[in-house]
Design a protein around this motif. Structure first.
Motif, PDB file in Angstrom:
ATOM      1  N   ARG A   1     -28.666  26.593 -26.875  1.00  0.00           N
ATOM      2  CA  ARG A   1     -29.084  26.132 -28.027  1.00  0.00           C
ATOM      3  C   ARG A   1     -30.029  25.139 -28.103  1.00  0.00           C
ATOM      4  NH1 ARG A   1     -25.782  28.062 -32.830  1.00  0.00           N
ATOM      5  NH2 ARG A   1     -28.039  27.847 -33.540  1.00  0.00           N
ATOM      6  N   HIS A   2     -29.874  24.111 -27.125  1.00  0.00           N
ATOM      7  CA  HIS A   2     -31.168  23.135 -27.094  1.00  0.00           C
ATOM      8  C   HIS A   2     -32.501  23.726 -27.006  1.00  0.00           C
ATOM      9  CE1 HIS A   2     -32.954  19.324 -25.722  1.00  0.00           C
ATOM     10  NE2 HIS A   2     -33.572  19.995 -24.650  1.00  0.00           N
ATOM     11  N   PHE A   3     -32.685  24.729 -26.362  1.00  0.00           N
ATOM     12  CA  PHE A   3     -33.994  25.257 -26.280  1.00  0.00           C
ATOM     13  C   PHE A   3     -34.425  26.346 -27.064  1.00  0.00           C
ATOM     14  CE2 PHE A   3     -33.319  24.097 -21.642  1.00  0.00           C
ATOM     15  CZ  PHE A   3     -34.359  23.037 -21.591  1.00  0.00           C
ATOM     16  N   TRP A   4     -33.391  26.572 -27.813  1.00  0.00           N
ATOM     17  CA  TRP A   4     -33.399  28.118 -28.911  1.00  0.00           C
ATOM     18  C   TRP A   4     -34.517  27.812 -29.800  1.00  0.00           C
ATOM     19  CZ3 TRP A   4     -31.908  33.045 -28.109  1.00  0.00           C
ATOM     20  CH2 TRP A   4     -31.863  33.693 -29.357  1.00  0.00           C
ATOM     21  N   ASN A   5     -34.407  26.887 -30.967  1.00  0.00           N
ATOM     22  CA  ASN A   5     -35.078  26.540 -31.804  1.00  0.00           C
ATOM     23  C   ASN A   5     -36.447  26.207 -31.790  1.00  0.00           C
ATOM     24  OD1 ASN A   5     -33.061  27.638 -33.744  1.00  0.00           O
ATOM     25  ND2 ASN A   5     -32.206  25.235 -33.859  1.00  0.00           N
ATOM     26  N   ALA A   6     -36.637  25.704 -30.354  1.00  0.00           N
ATOM     27  CA  ALA A   6     -38.075  25.059 -29.943  1.00  0.00           C
ATOM     28  C   ALA A   6     -39.122  26.325 -29.716  1.00  0.00           C
ATOM     29  CB  ALA A   6     -37.935  24.335 -28.762  1.00  0.00           C
ATOM     30  N   ASP A   7     -38.579  27.640 -29.401  1.00  0.00           N
ATOM     31  CA  ASP A   7     -39.533  28.362 -28.962  1.00  0.00           C
ATOM     32  C   ASP A   7     -39.050  29.936 -29.424  1.00  0.00           C
ATOM     33  OD1 ASP A   7     -41.455  29.852 -27.402  1.00  0.00           O
ATOM     34  OD2 ASP A   7     -40.377  29.356 -25.613  1.00  0.00           O
ATOM     35  N   SER A   8     -39.586  30.504 -30.589  1.00  0.00           N
ATOM     36  CA  SER A   8     -39.134  31.653 -30.908  1.00  0.00           C
ATOM     37  C   SER A   8     -39.531  32.947 -30.166  1.00  0.00           C
ATOM     38  CB  SER A   8     -39.446  31.913 -32.595  1.00  0.00           C
ATOM     39  OG  SER A   8     -40.805  31.708 -32.658  1.00  0.00           O
ATOM     40  N   ALA A   9     -40.662  32.616 -29.631  1.00  0.00           N
ATOM     41  CA  ALA A   9     -41.402  33.648 -28.759  1.00  0.00           C
ATOM     42  C   ALA A   9     -40.633  33.620 -27.309  1.00  0.00           C
ATOM     43  CB  ALA A   9     -42.907  33.333 -28.464  1.00  0.00           C
ATOM     44  N   GLY A  10     -39.985  32.675 -26.891  1.00  0.00           N
ATOM     45  CA  GLY A  10     -39.409  32.914 -25.815  1.00  0.00           C
ATOM     46  C   GLY A  10     -37.933  33.213 -25.937  1.00  0.00           C
ATOM     47  N   ARG A  11     -37.327  33.224 -26.990  1.00  0.00           N
ATOM     48  CA  ARG A  11     -36.061  33.668 -26.998  1.00  0.00           C
ATOM     49  C   ARG A  11     -35.477  34.654 -26.250  1.00  0.00           C
ATOM     50  NH1 ARG A  11     -35.307  32.351 -33.799  1.00  0.00           N
ATOM     51  NH2 ARG A  11     -35.658  30.187 -33.401  1.00  0.00           N
ATOM     52  N   PRO A  12     -36.082  36.127 -26.437  1.00  0.00           N
ATOM     53  CA  PRO A  12     -35.457  37.246 -25.497  1.00  0.00           C
ATOM     54  C   PRO A  12     -35.330  36.748 -24.101  1.00  0.00           C
ATOM     55  CG  PRO A  12     -37.321  37.829 -27.132  1.00  0.00           C
ATOM     56  CD  PRO A  12     -37.307  36.151 -27.082  1.00  0.00           C
ATOM     57  N   MET A  13     -36.189  35.911 -23.443  1.00  0.00           N
ATOM     58  CA  MET A  13     -36.011  35.570 -22.009  1.00  0.00           C
ATOM     59  C   MET A  13     -35.188  34.625 -22.085  1.00  0.00           C
ATOM     60  SD  MET A  13     -37.446  37.354 -19.887  1.00  0.00           S
ATOM     61  CE  MET A  13     -37.331  36.227 -18.519  1.00  0.00           C
ATOM     62  N   LEU A  14     -34.936  33.659 -23.060  1.00  0.00           N
ATOM     63  CA  LEU A  14     -33.748  32.480 -22.824  1.00  0.00           C
ATOM     64  C   LEU A  14     -32.472  33.089 -22.727  1.00  0.00           C
ATOM     65  CD1 LEU A  14     -35.182  29.990 -25.457  1.00  0.00           C
ATOM     66  CD2 LEU A  14     -35.032  29.544 -23.117  1.00  0.00           C
ATOM     67  N   ALA A  15     -32.365  34.097 -23.960  1.00  0.00           N
ATOM     68  CA  ALA A  15     -31.133  34.967 -23.835  1.00  0.00           C
ATOM     69  C   ALA A  15     -30.827  35.495 -22.697  1.00  0.00           C
ATOM     70  CB  ALA A  15     -31.022  35.824 -25.132  1.00  0.00           C
ATOM     71  N   PHE A  16     -31.887  36.257 -22.043  1.00  0.00           N
ATOM     72  CA  PHE A  16     -31.690  37.192 -20.916  1.00  0.00           C
ATOM     73  C   PHE A  16     -31.206  36.198 -19.630  1.00  0.00           C
ATOM     74  CE2 PHE A  16     -33.712  38.932 -16.980  1.00  0.00           C
ATOM     75  CZ  PHE A  16     -33.116  39.899 -17.131  1.00  0.00           C
ATOM     76  N   LEU A  17     -31.904  34.911 -19.475  1.00  0.00           N
ATOM     77  CA  LEU A  17     -31.357  34.194 -18.387  1.00  0.00           C
ATOM     78  C   LEU A  17     -29.926  33.766 -18.514  1.00  0.00           C
ATOM     79  CD1 LEU A  17     -34.505  31.945 -18.177  1.00  0.00           C
ATOM     80  CD2 LEU A  17     -33.843  33.720 -16.649  1.00  0.00           C
TER      81      LEU A  17
ATOM     82  N   LYS B   1     -39.645  54.871 -21.031  1.00  0.00           N
ATOM     83  CA  LYS B   1     -39.878  53.096 -20.811  1.00  0.00           C
ATOM     84  C   LYS B   1     -40.706  53.110 -19.373  1.00  0.00           C
ATOM     85  CE  LYS B   1     -35.296  52.143 -22.741  1.00  0.00           C
ATOM     86  NZ  LYS B   1     -35.911  51.410 -23.960  1.00  0.00           N
ATOM     87  N   GLN B   2     -41.381  51.943 -19.406  1.00  0.00           N
ATOM     88  CA  GLN B   2     -42.315  51.689 -18.617  1.00  0.00           C
ATOM     89  C   GLN B   2     -41.971  49.941 -18.195  1.00  0.00           C
ATOM     90  OE1 GLN B   2     -46.271  52.670 -20.251  1.00  0.00           O
ATOM     91  NE2 GLN B   2     -46.266  54.528 -18.757  1.00  0.00           N
ATOM     92  N   ARG B   3     -42.569  49.685 -16.938  1.00  0.00           N
ATOM     93  CA  ARG B   3     -42.386  48.524 -16.749  1.00  0.00           C
ATOM     94  C   ARG B   3     -43.553  47.454 -17.458  1.00  0.00           C
ATOM     95  NH1 ARG B   3     -41.442  44.208 -15.033  1.00  0.00           N
ATOM     96  NH2 ARG B   3     -41.982  43.696 -12.846  1.00  0.00           N
ATOM     97  N   ALA B   4     -43.040  46.168 -17.965  1.00  0.00           N
ATOM     98  CA  ALA B   4     -43.892  45.306 -18.638  1.00  0.00           C
ATOM     99  C   ALA B   4     -43.670  44.253 -18.111  1.00  0.00           C
ATOM    100  CB  ALA B   4     -43.475  45.494 -20.002  1.00  0.00           C
ATOM    101  N   ARG B   5     -44.397  43.146 -18.794  1.00  0.00           N
ATOM    102  CA  ARG B   5     -44.219  41.760 -18.105  1.00  0.00           C
ATOM    103  C   ARG B   5     -43.722  40.877 -19.509  1.00  0.00           C
ATOM    104  NH1 ARG B   5     -49.189  38.882 -15.369  1.00  0.00           N
ATOM    105  NH2 ARG B   5     -47.370  37.490 -14.461  1.00  0.00           N
ATOM    106  N   PRO B   6     -42.533  40.093 -19.283  1.00  0.00           N
ATOM    107  CA  PRO B   6     -41.833  39.677 -20.530  1.00  0.00           C
ATOM    108  C   PRO B   6     -42.681  38.377 -21.008  1.00  0.00           C
ATOM    109  CG  PRO B   6     -40.669  39.003 -18.327  1.00  0.00           C
ATOM    110  CD  PRO B   6     -41.738  39.901 -18.143  1.00  0.00           C
ATOM    111  N   VAL B   7     -42.524  37.876 -22.010  1.00  0.00           N
ATOM    112  CA  VAL B   7     -43.007  36.787 -22.710  1.00  0.00           C
ATOM    113  C   VAL B   7     -42.513  35.391 -21.876  1.00  0.00           C
ATOM    114  CG1 VAL B   7     -43.378  35.329 -24.507  1.00  0.00           C
ATOM    115  CG2 VAL B   7     -43.694  37.876 -24.758  1.00  0.00           C
TER     116      VAL B   7
END
Length: 263
Positions: free
Chosen positions: A90-106, A176-182
């Motif tokens: 939650r601390h990081f979530w609102n700071a970075d919308s582009a990074g949210r998928p990887m924040l959640a994934f971690l 599906k293909q391998r990609a690099r996350p944001v």
């Protein structure tokens, strides 16, 4: 992975064991995003549950599906501010919308042991490589022989593929293909912080299970962490081979003690 990497402190919200949400669900990024938007960041765990089950903020058709969604989200993310990894999400979530998928994934990696065990395999695949659920099922069978029945193996493989797609590690709906996350400086800071919670210090924080999940060369990870330091998400100092990374004011005293427990 070296020995210290096997320390995933339960007191800080990490989970161990053989159970996995991915036998029935994905990382549920869309549902998590709704919850993070609709529920006050300072709300208690009971408010998260009530919002999903009673208020039906996810728009589920039945009471049973609401309850299941609340349970799975709790298993994946805790949805409880008294849980360290969720509080920090939650601390990081609102700071970075582009990074949210990887924040959640971690966080999903921290709390779902199967996802944690299987992600290094997908990261070995080169960018642009075709990946399908049948191939993932083969990896699962090889890594966990006899654990899953064929039907469970199929659904789990499909769910893992979907989670990796939601995170940006795969791309495509059918093929599906391998990609690099944001990966942004905020995401890198969170990855380093998870390593810190697991007892790593100094230079080891830059090359851990968590930073490897970012799918970036070590030089890029270092650059991202240095930028995160400039942005104020952590303190990063490097002098030759000596690296110091700290998180002033971010962790509570009991969290610091739990993170040092295995030192």
């Amino acid at each position: 992975m070296d020995g210290v990497q096997s320390y995933f402190p339960l007191a800080l919200g990490f989970r161990n064991g053989a159970s996995s949400v991915h036998t029935s669900r994905t990382m549920m990024f869309e549902e998590l995003s709704i919850v993070m938007e609709k529920v006050n960041p300072n709300a208690g765990a009971d408010v998260y549950g009530a919002a999903i089950v009673d208020d039906n903020i996810l728009g589920k058709p039945t009471q049973t599906t609401r309850q299941r969604s609340a349970k799975r989200l709790s298993e994946l993310y805790a949805t409880d501010p008294s849980c360290t990894v969720f509080r920090l999400l939650r601390h990081f979530w609102n700071a970075d919308s582009a990074g949210r998928p990887m924040l959640a994934f971690l966080v999903a990696v921290a709390r779902d042991p199967l996802l944690r065990d299987m992600t290094p395999t997908i990261l070995l695949e080169p960018s642009g490589q075709d990946v399908n659920a049948r191939e993932i099922a083969v990896w699962l069978r090889e890594k966990f022989p006899g654990r899953y029945r064929d039907t469970t193996l199929k659904s789990t493989s499909q769910n893992l593929a979907s989670t990796w797609t939601q995170a940006g590690i795969l791309t495509g709906k059918i093929k599906k293909q391998r990609a690099r996350p944001v990966v942004t400086p905020v995401v890198a800071a969170f990855a380093v912080l998870l390593g810190y919670l697991c007892g790593l210090r100094g230079k080891m924080l830059l090359d851990s299970l968590w930073t490897r999940m970012l799918d970036r060369p070590s030089s890029d990870v270092t650059d991202l962490v240095a930028e995160a330091s400039r942005q104020g998400w952590l303190n990063y100092k490097a002098a030759g081979s000596v690296v110091e990374i700290t998180f002033p004011g971010l962790l509570r005293s009991q969290e610091e003690r739990a993170a040092y427990e295995q030192d």
